[in-house]
Design a protein around this motif. Structure first.
Motif, PDB file in Angstrom:
ATOM      1  N   PRO A 191       8.276  10.834  -0.973  1.00 21.14           N
ATOM      2  CA  PRO A 191       8.766   9.441  -0.923  1.00 21.14           C
ATOM      3  C   PRO A 191      10.027   9.256  -0.089  1.00 21.14           C
ATOM      4  CG  PRO A 191       9.079  10.396  -3.107  1.00 21.14           C
ATOM      5  CD  PRO A 191       8.219  11.344  -2.351  1.00 21.14           C
ATOM      6  N   VAL A 192      10.938  10.244  -0.080  1.00 18.84           N
ATOM      7  CA  VAL A 192      12.159  10.094   0.725  1.00 18.84           C
ATOM      8  C   VAL A 192      11.810  10.021   2.206  1.00 18.84           C
ATOM      9  CG1 VAL A 192      14.341  11.169   1.366  1.00 18.84           C
ATOM     10  CG2 VAL A 192      13.562  11.258  -1.018  1.00 18.84           C
ATOM     11  N   ALA A 193      10.963  10.928   2.674  1.00 20.84           N
ATOM     12  CA  ALA A 193      10.560  10.928   4.077  1.00 20.84           C
ATOM     13  C   ALA A 193       9.797   9.658   4.432  1.00 20.84           C
ATOM     14  CB  ALA A 193       9.718  12.165   4.379  1.00 20.84           C
TER      15      ALA A 193
ATOM     16  N   ILE B 238       0.837  -1.203   0.000  1.00 25.02           N
ATOM     17  CA  ILE B 238       0.000   0.000   0.000  1.00 25.02           C
ATOM     18  C   ILE B 238       0.868   1.248   0.000  1.00 25.02           C
ATOM     19  CG2 ILE B 238      -1.632   1.338   1.404  1.00 25.02           C
ATOM     20  CD1 ILE B 238      -2.845  -1.357   2.299  1.00 25.02           C
ATOM     21  N   LEU B 239       1.893   1.267   0.856  1.00 30.41           N
ATOM     22  CA  LEU B 239       2.783   2.430   0.912  1.00 30.41           C
ATOM     23  C   LEU B 239       3.592   2.579  -0.371  1.00 30.41           C
ATOM     24  CD1 LEU B 239       3.985   2.085   4.606  1.00 30.41           C
ATOM     25  CD2 LEU B 239       2.596   3.948   3.665  1.00 30.41           C
ATOM     26  N   PHE B 240       3.962   1.465  -0.974  1.00 30.68           N
ATOM     27  CA  PHE B 240       4.702   1.546  -2.233  1.00 30.68           C
ATOM     28  C   PHE B 240       3.829   2.142  -3.336  1.00 30.68           C
ATOM     29  CE2 PHE B 240       5.944  -0.267  -6.338  1.00 30.68           C
ATOM     30  CZ  PHE B 240       7.262   0.168  -6.417  1.00 30.68           C
ATOM     31  N   LEU B 241       2.595   1.667  -3.440  1.00 31.56           N
ATOM     32  CA  LEU B 241       1.693   2.181  -4.473  1.00 31.56           C
ATOM     33  C   LEU B 241       1.317   3.638  -4.213  1.00 31.56           C
ATOM     34  CD1 LEU B 241      -0.616  -0.951  -4.788  1.00 31.56           C
ATOM     35  CD2 LEU B 241       1.068  -0.177  -6.472  1.00 31.56           C
ATOM     36  N   TRP B 242       1.246   4.018  -2.939  1.00 30.44           N
ATOM     37  CA  TRP B 242       0.837   5.376  -2.587  1.00 30.44           C
ATOM     38  C   TRP B 242       1.960   6.389  -2.761  1.00 30.44           C
ATOM     39  CZ3 TRP B 242       2.233   7.919   2.258  1.00 30.44           C
ATOM     40  CH2 TRP B 242       1.622   9.183   2.411  1.00 30.44           C
ATOM     41  N   SER B 243       3.177   6.034  -2.385  1.00 29.86           N
ATOM     42  CA  SER B 243       4.262   7.016  -2.378  1.00 29.86           C
ATOM     43  C   SER B 243       5.604   6.474  -2.835  1.00 29.86           C
ATOM     44  CB  SER B 243       4.414   7.600  -0.962  1.00 29.86           C
ATOM     45  OG  SER B 243       5.564   8.390  -0.842  1.00 29.86           O
ATOM     46  N   LEU B 244       6.001   5.303  -2.344  1.00 30.47           N
ATOM     47  CA  LEU B 244       7.369   4.841  -2.512  1.00 30.47           C
ATOM     48  C   LEU B 244       7.734   4.517  -3.951  1.00 30.47           C
ATOM     49  CD1 LEU B 244       7.690   2.556   0.650  1.00 30.47           C
ATOM     50  CD2 LEU B 244       8.622   4.850   0.301  1.00 30.47           C
ATOM     51  N   GLN B 245       6.744   4.281  -4.810  1.00 26.20           N
ATOM     52  CA  GLN B 245       7.076   3.987  -6.203  1.00 26.20           C
ATOM     53  C   GLN B 245       7.643   5.201  -6.931  1.00 26.20           C
ATOM     54  OE1 GLN B 245       3.726   2.973  -8.658  1.00 26.20           O
ATOM     55  NE2 GLN B 245       2.359   4.434  -7.664  1.00 26.20           N
ATOM     56  N   ASP B 246       7.464   6.387  -6.358  1.00 27.87           N
ATOM     57  CA  ASP B 246       8.052   7.594  -6.941  1.00 27.87           C
ATOM     58  C   ASP B 246       9.522   7.764  -6.571  1.00 27.87           C
ATOM     59  OD1 ASP B 246       5.595   8.223  -8.062  1.00 27.87           O
ATOM     60  OD2 ASP B 246       4.958   9.373  -6.309  1.00 27.87           O
ATOM     61  N   LEU B 247      10.049   6.876  -5.746  1.00 31.70           N
ATOM     62  CA  LEU B 247      11.463   6.905  -5.386  1.00 31.70           C
ATOM     63  C   LEU B 247      12.143   5.712  -6.044  1.00 31.70           C
ATOM     64  CD1 LEU B 247      13.628   8.323  -3.625  1.00 31.70           C
ATOM     65  CD2 LEU B 247      13.056   6.708  -1.813  1.00 31.70           C
ATOM     66  N   PRO B 248      12.822   5.923  -7.161  1.00 29.19           N
ATOM     67  CA  PRO B 248      13.405   4.792  -7.902  1.00 29.19           C
ATOM     68  C   PRO B 248      14.332   3.959  -7.025  1.00 29.19           C
ATOM     69  CG  PRO B 248      13.540   6.822  -9.178  1.00 29.19           C
ATOM     70  CD  PRO B 248      13.102   7.212  -7.804  1.00 29.19           C
TER      71      PRO B 248
ATOM     72  N   PHE C 192      12.994  -0.984  -1.978  1.00 23.81           N
ATOM     73  CA  PHE C 192      13.770  -1.605  -0.903  1.00 23.81           C
ATOM     74  C   PHE C 192      13.181  -1.260   0.463  1.00 23.81           C
ATOM     75  CE2 PHE C 192      17.169  -1.935  -4.128  1.00 23.81           C
ATOM     76  CZ  PHE C 192      17.459  -3.283  -3.972  1.00 23.81           C
ATOM     77  N   ALA C 193      12.659  -0.045   0.621  1.00 27.04           N
ATOM     78  CA  ALA C 193      12.025   0.317   1.883  1.00 27.04           C
ATOM     79  C   ALA C 193      10.783  -0.528   2.127  1.00 27.04           C
ATOM     80  CB  ALA C 193      11.669   1.799   1.881  1.00 27.04           C
ATOM     81  N   ALA C 194       9.990  -0.732   1.079  1.00 26.80           N
ATOM     82  CA  ALA C 194       8.800  -1.572   1.212  1.00 26.80           C
ATOM     83  C   ALA C 194       9.187  -3.016   1.512  1.00 26.80           C
ATOM     84  CB  ALA C 194       7.962  -1.493  -0.066  1.00 26.80           C
TER      85      ALA C 194
END
Length: 272
Positions: free
Chosen positions: A175-177, A97-107, A112-114
């Motif tokens: 995404p960084v935060a 959920i977090l990857f689709l919401w925000s983390l996918q904008d951080l290449p 890796f965070a997800a």
């Protein structure tokens, strides 16, 4: 004897699971389905329902074990099923959920965070299963947990999403935060920090009415302002974490003092 003069043969009825044993496992499966449904809502961008699904999974996870103990239906199968459901509902679901919401904008680093959140949740549950039969567990014997529990970790990881839903500000979607925050929560899940459990929270009897009133206000706040309330609850848990560490350190010092006193008394008795 039957009509032909032959003795009756006693036949055993087919054995199966009783309804009492099925109830807690059915609740666990419902929690699993709720967590996975949260992923489905995240895929279509329905973030509110995605969060609600994960929270519902946490509520169901909180009652399945208690119902199993109440019905005396604990089993090894139920324990393994519960851990598998927790790994998917509180590791994989919030990570995706977090990857689709925000983390996918951080290449690269966003994924890796997800992954870190999902892997640390699985590692925590594996550690918990490995220690089920271990007699000496200092944290557990004192009424504390080791690290942040999986449902709480999932709720804390979703904190930026709560704030974004409550305020609509894109700063919470940076995404960084979000990646840094998710990494911190993942570490707390597998850490050896002593964290508070329900058994370690023992308010004094003279404030029990105030505690009931506070519980009612929190429930009303969840109905009227759910996202801000969830954010405040997460902040409250984080504030209480140092209290849990200091409380356990105090209990450990007291145990060490009692053990030293017992050894001293034993040595004195032998000397006499």
């Amino acid at each position: 004897m039957n009509d032909e003069g032959q003795p009756y043969r006693l036949t055993r009825l087919p054995r199966g699971l009783t309804l009492r044993a099925l109830v807690p496992n059915a609740i666990t499966v419902a929690a699993l389905c709720s967590g996975l449904t949260g992923i489905r809502f995240g895929i279509v961008g329905n973030w509110e329902k995605a969060v609600i699904a994960v929270i519902l999974a946490g509520l169901l996870d909180g009652i399945d074990g208690r119902i199993a103990r109440l019905l005396r239906a604990q089993s090894r199968f139920g324990a393994e099923l519960d851990s598998l459901a927790d790994s998917l509902s509180f590791g994989m679901a919030p990570a995706l959920i977090l990857f689709l919401w925000s983390l996918q904008d951080l290449p690269r680093f966003g994924w890796f965070a997800a992954l870190g959140l999902a892997i640390c949740c699985a590692l925590r549950l594996a550690r918990f299963n490995a220690q089920i039969d271990v007699q000496e567990q200092p944290h557990k014997s004192a009424g504390f947990l080791t690290g942040v529990p999986a449902p709480v970790g999932a709720g804390l990881a979703l904190l930026p999403l709560y704030l974004w839903l409550a305020s609509g500000r894109d700063e919470f979607r940076e995404p960084v935060a979000v990646a840094i925050w998710v990494a911190v929560i993942a570490f707390l899940m597998i850490s050896n920090l002593a964290t508070l459990s329900w058994t370690s929270l023992r308010p004094r009897r003279n404030i029990r009415l105030e505690m009931l009133a506070l519980a009612g206000l929190i429930f009303a706040a969840l109905l009227t302002e759910p996202w801000w309330t969830l954010a405040v609850l997460c902040a409250g848990y984080l504030v209480l974490m140092p209290y849990g560490v200091f409380s356990y350190a105090k209990i450990r010092r007291q145990r060490a003092a009692r053990m030293a006193a017992a050894l001293t008394d034993g040595a004195s008795a032998q000397a006499d």
